[in-house]
Design a protein around this motif. Structure first.
Motif, short mmCIF file in Angstrom:
data_model
loop_
_atom_site.label_atom_id
_atom_site.label_comp_id
_atom_site.label_asym_id
_atom_site.label_seq_id
_atom_site.Cartn_x
_atom_site.Cartn_y
_atom_site.Cartn_z
N LEU A 10 51.20 -60.22 -6.78
CA LEU A 10 51.65 -58.90 -7.24
C LEU A 10 50.45 -57.97 -7.43
O LEU A 10 49.53 -58.29 -8.17
CB LEU A 10 52.43 -59.01 -8.55
N GLY A 13 50.82 -52.45 -9.19
CA GLY A 13 50.62 -51.66 -10.42
C GLY A 13 49.52 -50.61 -10.28
O GLY A 13 48.68 -50.68 -9.38
N GLN A 80 57.37 -48.97 -9.30
CA GLN A 80 57.16 -50.23 -9.99
C GLN A 80 58.22 -50.42 -11.07
O GLN A 80 58.07 -49.95 -12.20
CB GLN A 80 55.74 -50.27 -10.58
N GLY A 82 59.23 -53.30 -12.20
CA GLY A 82 59.05 -54.54 -12.94
C GLY A 82 58.72 -55.71 -12.02
O GLY A 82 58.90 -55.64 -10.81
N TYR A 106 49.04 -62.84 -9.89
CA TYR A 106 48.67 -61.42 -9.95
C TYR A 106 47.35 -61.19 -9.21
O TYR A 106 46.49 -62.07 -9.16
CB TYR A 106 48.50 -60.96 -11.40
N ASP A 108 44.87 -59.42 -10.09
CA ASP A 108 43.73 -58.99 -10.91
C ASP A 108 43.17 -60.09 -11.80
O ASP A 108 42.59 -59.82 -12.84
CB ASP A 108 44.11 -57.77 -11.77
N GLY A 145 53.84 -61.93 -22.78
CA GLY A 145 55.12 -62.58 -22.97
C GLY A 145 54.89 -63.90 -23.69
O GLY A 145 53.94 -64.61 -23.39
N ILE A 158 61.14 -66.84 -22.10
CA ILE A 158 59.96 -66.02 -22.35
C ILE A 158 60.46 -64.71 -22.94
O ILE A 158 61.42 -64.13 -22.43
CB ILE A 158 59.18 -65.73 -21.05
N GLU A 160 59.18 -60.85 -23.98
CA GLU A 160 58.08 -59.90 -23.82
C GLU A 160 57.70 -59.31 -25.18
O GLU A 160 58.55 -59.19 -26.08
CB GLU A 160 58.47 -58.79 -22.85
N ASN A 175 52.70 -66.47 -21.65
CA ASN A 175 52.91 -66.59 -20.21
C ASN A 175 51.72 -65.93 -19.52
O ASN A 175 51.47 -64.75 -19.67
CB ASN A 175 54.21 -65.85 -19.85
N SER A 176 50.97 -66.71 -18.74
CA SER A 176 49.81 -66.15 -18.05
C SER A 176 50.25 -65.18 -16.97
O SER A 176 49.47 -64.36 -16.51
CB SER A 176 49.00 -67.28 -17.42
N GLY A 177 51.51 -65.30 -16.56
CA GLY A 177 52.02 -64.48 -15.47
C GLY A 177 52.17 -65.30 -14.19
O GLY A 177 52.90 -64.92 -13.27
N LYS A 199 61.52 -52.09 -22.06
CA LYS A 199 60.79 -51.30 -21.06
C LYS A 199 61.68 -50.76 -19.94
O LYS A 199 61.22 -49.99 -19.10
CB LYS A 199 59.67 -52.15 -20.44
N LEU A 204 60.60 -60.53 -14.35
CA LEU A 204 60.66 -61.81 -13.63
C LEU A 204 60.84 -62.96 -14.62
O LEU A 204 61.45 -63.99 -14.31
CB LEU A 204 59.35 -62.01 -12.83
C1 UD1 Z 1 53.55 -59.66 -17.48
C2 UD1 Z 1 54.62 -60.66 -17.89
C3 UD1 Z 1 54.21 -61.27 -19.21
C4 UD1 Z 1 52.84 -61.92 -19.11
C5 UD1 Z 1 51.81 -60.92 -18.59
C6 UD1 Z 1 50.53 -61.61 -18.28
C7 UD1 Z 1 56.75 -59.89 -17.03
C8 UD1 Z 1 58.01 -59.18 -17.34
N1 UD1 Z 1 55.87 -59.99 -18.02
O1 UD1 Z 1 53.56 -58.62 -18.42
O2 UD1 Z 1 55.15 -62.23 -19.62
O3 UD1 Z 1 52.44 -62.43 -20.34
O4 UD1 Z 1 52.29 -60.31 -17.38
O5 UD1 Z 1 49.56 -60.68 -17.94
O6 UD1 Z 1 56.61 -60.36 -15.94
N2 UD1 Z 1 53.50 -55.47 -10.92
C9 UD1 Z 1 54.00 -55.07 -9.70
N3 UD1 Z 1 55.15 -54.35 -9.67
C10 UD1 Z 1 55.84 -54.03 -10.77
C11 UD1 Z 1 55.34 -54.44 -12.02
C12 UD1 Z 1 54.18 -55.17 -12.07
O7 UD1 Z 1 53.41 -55.34 -8.65
O8 UD1 Z 1 56.86 -53.38 -10.65
C13 UD1 Z 1 52.28 -56.24 -10.97
C14 UD1 Z 1 51.15 -55.50 -11.65
O9 UD1 Z 1 50.35 -54.81 -10.70
C15 UD1 Z 1 50.38 -56.62 -12.31
C16 UD1 Z 1 51.43 -57.68 -12.59
O10 UD1 Z 1 52.50 -57.38 -11.74
O11 UD1 Z 1 49.42 -57.19 -11.44
C17 UD1 Z 1 51.88 -57.71 -14.04
O12 UD1 Z 1 52.43 -56.47 -14.37
P1 UD1 Z 1 52.27 -55.85 -15.80
O13 UD1 Z 1 53.05 -54.61 -15.87
O14 UD1 Z 1 50.85 -55.81 -16.17
O15 UD1 Z 1 53.03 -56.95 -16.69
P2 UD1 Z 1 52.86 -57.19 -18.22
O16 UD1 Z 1 53.67 -56.20 -18.95
O17 UD1 Z 1 51.46 -57.29 -18.57
#
Ligand code: UD1
Ligand code: CA
Length: 494
Positions: A10, A13, A80, A82, A106, A108, A145, A158, A160, A175-177, A199, A204
């Motif tokens: 992903l 963002g 974006q 979610g 992710y 990053d 999360g 999980i 948020e 959750n590391s993601g 939000k 996911l």
């Molecule tokens: C997300 C997780 C959270 C976790 C955290 C870890 C969800 C709902 N939450 O939260 O449980 O602890 O990551 O860092 O998944 N992105 C897209 N498209 C979108 C939204 C996000 O590509 O529509 C990508 C972003 O670029 C980013 C990643 O997904 O690389 C995470 O998105 P972000 O909005 O940072 O999620 P968090 O709210 O941090």
């Protein structure tokens, strides 16, 4: 099917906190973009397919990803909505629905290691889970999360940060993601994810609760080394991750037999290769695809980018880029090696010498205060102090060739194109405009004129104050009497 893995990265963002025209995932850590690190780690799961979800600044991110991994599928997420929405778009971008295991990561998290990802996937598959969470226990869980477990420790879901109750916010398992899914479950679950949350996003992470409802197995696998899952959201975090990655890289090289006198001021990019018994002195940066062979000593205060250093060479206080330093050669202090420099075995580039597109043969030396641009120098040749290879005529660059065993005098200018033959010599101050045949001596300065009694005459003139002649010549005392001025010779600083 243990080796049917699809990875979804992903990266749609915005990364607004970077405050940059460069997309967040393209910012570099130890010489590689953050997403480049992730794509490299992903390879250790031997994925059948990789999809990257791009959105913000996708015209920069997309080509970068495809340059690194041409077979990567790009899925475009225009808005974006979610992480759940992003993964749905990724799955739809595939030519056929995924089977086996789907891993979501992710773009990053540069410290993520392939071995950890592979172990996580193996554990997920062995436990035959619908969803596995790569979790971590952190001192400051704010923003993440939280992993919800029941009384018996089973994972329930999980929640948020924004949707969590105060008690849930106390949970430090996050959750590391990074998630792993049974593909069939994921495909069925994605359309069931809603956006009725704080939000208004498609989370996911809701898949964990959905699997629970379906009576499927879910679980979390806490990683000890949480840094591997950390992302950089701003430049301060970027620097922290960079320092941590560098610390890990330098430690690994020390374990592999490299002496690093001061790890804190030594920077080694991810793609650098060092041989055992290399010594790195303080303040040294080895960047890009630099490779250093055994017994070489680099530093102090040296930057080498995309350079190759042979065995037993010595490079002191030098800045080099795209240069090759031969076995046993010495460079520095205060040398500037520009692209296309190739110093042969046992050769020397000394203090205050700049080189560019310069081939300097085995055992040849350019010891002091020189510019060597667009040159081919043979073996065992010595270039005198303060020599300029004048390679630029104001319009074009030209090459100078010096043969083997030549000895050129101090303060020479070689006006290219020109060649100096094997075993030839030049006198001090020579401006070489015509080829010098092998074995010849070239001199260009005129015979010296010595004006005896000069000092006395000057003193007499000074005593004769007030004469108009005196005032006219005031300030010209440094002009060399009797010698014509040197014709202009181009040297392009480029
Ligand atoms: C997300 C997780 C959270 C976790 C955290 C870890 C969800 C709902 N939450 O939260 O449980 O602890 O990551 O860092 O998944 N992105 C897209 N498209 C979108 C939204 C996000 O590509 O529509 C990508 C972003 O670029 C980013 C990643 O997904 O690389 C995470 O998105 P972000 O909005 O940072 O999620 P968090 O709210 O941090
Ligand atoms: Ca985040």
């Amino acid at each position: 099917m243990p080796d049917d893995v699809t990875v979804i990265v992903l990266a749609a963002g915005g990364g607004t906190r970077m405050k940059s025209k460069v997309p967040k995932v393209l910012h570099e850590v130890c010489g590689r973009s953050m997403i480049g690190h992730v794509l490299a780690a992903v390879q250790s799961t031997s994925p059948r397919q990789v999809v990257t979800v791009v959105g913000h600044q996708r015209h920069q991110v997309g080509p970068h990803v495809q340059a690194l991994l041409p077979e990567c599928v790009l899925a475009v997420q225009e808005t974006q909505l979610g992480t759940g929405h992003a993964v749905r778009i990724a799955v739809e971008a595939l030519s056929a629905p995924p089977s086996g295991t789907v891993v979501v990561a992710y773009g990053d998290t540069p410290l993520l290691e392939g071995d950890s990802l592979r172990a996580f996937v193996a554990e997920h598959e062995a436990a035959q889970r619908a969803v596995s969470i790569l979790s971590g226990v952190v001192p400051e869980p704010f923003g993440y999360g939280r992993v919800l477990r029941d009384g018996s420790g089973e994972v329930r879901g999980i929640v948020e940060e924004k949707d969590a109750t105060p008690e849930q916010r106390e949970i430090r398992e996050i959750n590391s993601g990074i998630l792993a899914f049974d593909a069939e479950f994921l495909i069925g679950a994605l359309p069931r994810i809603g956006n009725d949350n704080a939000k208004g996003e498609y989370y996911l992470t809701d898949t964990v609760g959905l699997a629970q409802e379906d009576g499927l197995v879910v679980g979390a696998w806490p990683i000890d080394d949480v840094a591997q899952t950390e992302g950089a959201n701003d430049r301060a975090q970027l620097a922290e991750l960079g320092r941590e990655m560098n610390r890990r890289t330098v430690t690994r090289w020390m374990r592999d037999g490299v002496t690093v006198m001061d790890p804190a001021t030594t920077w080694v990019d991810t793609d650098v290769v060092l041989a055992p018994d290399v010594t790195i002195l303080p303040g040294t940066q080895l960047l890009g695809a630099t490779a250093v062979d055994e017994d070489s000593v680099i530093g102090p205060d040296t930057t080498l980018k995309d350079c190759e250093v042979g065995k037993g060479a010595r490079v002191v206080r030098t800045h080099g880029e795209l240069a090759v330093v031969g076995e046993g050669a010495t460079v520095g202090p205060f040398s500037y090696l520009r692209p296309g420099t190739r110093l042969g075995a046992g050769g020397k580039i000394g203090a205050f010498v700049e080189t560019k597109n310069a081939e300097i043969g085995e055992g040849s030396k350019v010891p002091h205060l020189s510019y060597v641009g667009d040159a081919t120098i043979g073996r065992d040749t010595n270039i005198g102090a303060g020599t300029i290879f004048a390679n630029y005529d104001g319009r074009r660059k030209h090459r100078t060739t010096v043969g083997d065993g030549a000895k050129t005098g101090s303060n020479n200018t070689f006006v290219a194109p020109v060649s100096i033959g094997d075993g030839a010599m030049t006198g001090g101050g020579t401006v070489v405009r015509e080829d010098v045949p092998p074995g010849a001596l070239a001199v260009s300065a005129g015979p010296q004129r010595t004006l005896e009694g000069h000092a006395e005459r000057r003193a007499a003139q000074a005593a004769d104050e007030g004469s108009p002649e005196d005032r006219e010549t005031a300030g010209e005392h440094s002009a060399d009497p009797g010698l014509g001025s040197r014709p202009p010779v181009g040297h392009n600083p480029d």
